[in-house]
Design a protein around this motif. Structure first.
Motif, short mmCIF file in Angstrom:
data_model
loop_
_atom_site.label_atom_id
_atom_site.label_comp_id
_atom_site.label_asym_id
_atom_site.label_seq_id
_atom_site.Cartn_x
_atom_site.Cartn_y
_atom_site.Cartn_z
N ARG A 20 0.83 -1.21 0.00
CA ARG A 20 0.00 0.00 0.00
C ARG A 20 0.86 1.26 0.00
O ARG A 20 0.51 2.25 -0.65
CB ARG A 20 -0.97 0.02 1.19
N SER A 21 1.98 1.24 0.69
CA SER A 21 2.85 2.43 0.69
C SER A 21 3.33 2.74 -0.72
O SER A 21 3.41 3.90 -1.11
CB SER A 21 4.02 2.27 1.66
N ASP A 47 5.75 8.79 1.10
CA ASP A 47 7.14 9.18 1.35
C ASP A 47 7.63 8.66 2.70
O ASP A 47 8.82 8.74 3.00
CB ASP A 47 7.26 10.71 1.41
N LEU A 48 6.69 8.20 3.55
CA LEU A 48 7.03 7.81 4.91
C LEU A 48 6.00 6.80 5.42
O LEU A 48 4.81 6.94 5.14
CB LEU A 48 7.01 9.05 5.83
N ILE A 49 6.49 5.81 6.16
CA ILE A 49 5.63 4.85 6.86
C ILE A 49 5.81 5.12 8.36
O ILE A 49 6.94 5.26 8.82
CB ILE A 49 6.02 3.39 6.56
N VAL A 50 4.70 5.20 9.09
CA VAL A 50 4.76 5.39 10.54
C VAL A 50 4.00 4.23 11.18
O VAL A 50 2.85 3.97 10.84
CB VAL A 50 4.11 6.72 10.97
N LEU A 51 4.67 3.53 12.11
CA LEU A 51 4.02 2.46 12.84
C LEU A 51 4.60 2.37 14.24
O LEU A 51 5.69 2.87 14.50
CB LEU A 51 4.14 1.11 12.12
N GLY A 52 3.87 1.75 15.13
CA GLY A 52 4.30 1.64 16.52
C GLY A 52 4.97 0.31 16.78
O GLY A 52 4.60 -0.71 16.19
N THR A 54 6.14 -7.55 12.70
CA THR A 54 5.70 -6.69 11.59
C THR A 54 6.65 -5.53 11.39
O THR A 54 7.07 -5.25 10.26
CB THR A 54 4.26 -6.19 11.83
N ALA A 55 7.00 -4.84 12.46
CA ALA A 55 7.92 -3.70 12.34
C ALA A 55 9.26 -4.14 11.77
O ALA A 55 9.82 -3.47 10.91
CB ALA A 55 8.12 -3.04 13.70
N LYS A 56 9.77 -5.28 12.22
CA LYS A 56 11.05 -5.77 11.69
C LYS A 56 10.95 -6.08 10.21
O LYS A 56 11.84 -5.71 9.44
CB LYS A 56 11.51 -7.01 12.46
N ARG A 57 9.87 -6.72 9.80
CA ARG A 57 9.72 -7.07 8.38
C ARG A 57 9.59 -5.81 7.52
O ARG A 57 10.16 -5.74 6.43
CB ARG A 57 8.51 -7.97 8.19
N VAL A 58 8.83 -4.84 8.01
CA VAL A 58 8.67 -3.60 7.25
C VAL A 58 10.01 -2.88 7.15
O VAL A 58 10.42 -2.45 6.06
CB VAL A 58 7.59 -2.69 7.87
N PRO A 77 11.63 5.97 3.90
CA PRO A 77 11.87 6.12 5.34
C PRO A 77 10.70 5.57 6.15
O PRO A 77 9.53 5.70 5.77
CB PRO A 77 11.99 7.64 5.52
N THR A 78 11.05 4.94 7.25
CA THR A 78 10.05 4.30 8.11
C THR A 78 10.32 4.71 9.56
O THR A 78 11.43 4.54 10.05
CB THR A 78 10.12 2.77 7.97
#
Length: 165
Positions: A117-118, A124-129, A143-147, A154-155
């Motif tokens: 989807r990004s 331009d940026l992915i933001v996740l917790g 999930t964060a590690k895979r992304v 930039p993430t």
């Protein structure tokens, strides 16, 4: 060359920490004027769950209705959380809500859907917790590690924040 952020993908797992991560995304949107696309990825039902559904709900139409209800419940939970989030923000930050481009729920494997989807949205940026806190990347959550491993943009992974923080 300094790159700017014009569109960000904020991903939520509907956890408490995702609300903190949304605060960070909104702060970035306020500073940059970027549009925010909000995404929740609903994990596919396991094969065991599908078999159980077939065993207890024989009628195919009723099974389909049950799956649609699952999707609607997730969408409703996301909408309710959005309302609580925005109603708690100060008046001078309410205008940022207009920068939300879309809120969507997609079924799939989270990392793959987030990355796809990004790219499709031209973010331009992915933001996740992050899910937990600790000394290393081991505590980020799968999930964060895979992304992070596969992202081409930039993430921002917002660290876990407990109520005591």
């Amino acid at each position: 060359m300094i790159s700017s952020v014009s569109r960000m993908l904020f991903t939520t797992d509907l956890s408490v920490n995702s609300t903190y991560a949304l605060h960070q995304a909104v702060g970035l949107a306020k500073a940059t004027g970027a549009l925010i696309h909000i995404l929740h990825v609903a994990e596919p039902m396991s094969e065991d769950a599908r078999i159980t559904l077939r065993l207890f709900i024989q009628d195919e139409k009723a099974r389909e209705t049950a799956l649609q209800t699952r999707q609607k419940n997730i969408e409703q939970e996301l909408a309710e959380r959005q309302e609580r989030f925005w109603s708690a923000l100060p008046e001078d930050s309410q205008h940022i809500r207009q920068q939300i481009e879309k809120i969507e729920v997609v079924e799939g494997h989270p990392a793959e859907v987030i990355l796809r989807r990004s790219k499709e949205l031209g973010c331009d940026l992915i933001v996740l917790g992050a899910h937990s806190h600790g000394f290393s990347q081991t505590f980020l959550g799968s999930t964060a590690k895979r992304v992070l491993r596969r992202a081409t943009i930039p993430t921002l992974v917002v660290p876990y924040r407990s109520d005591e923080d």
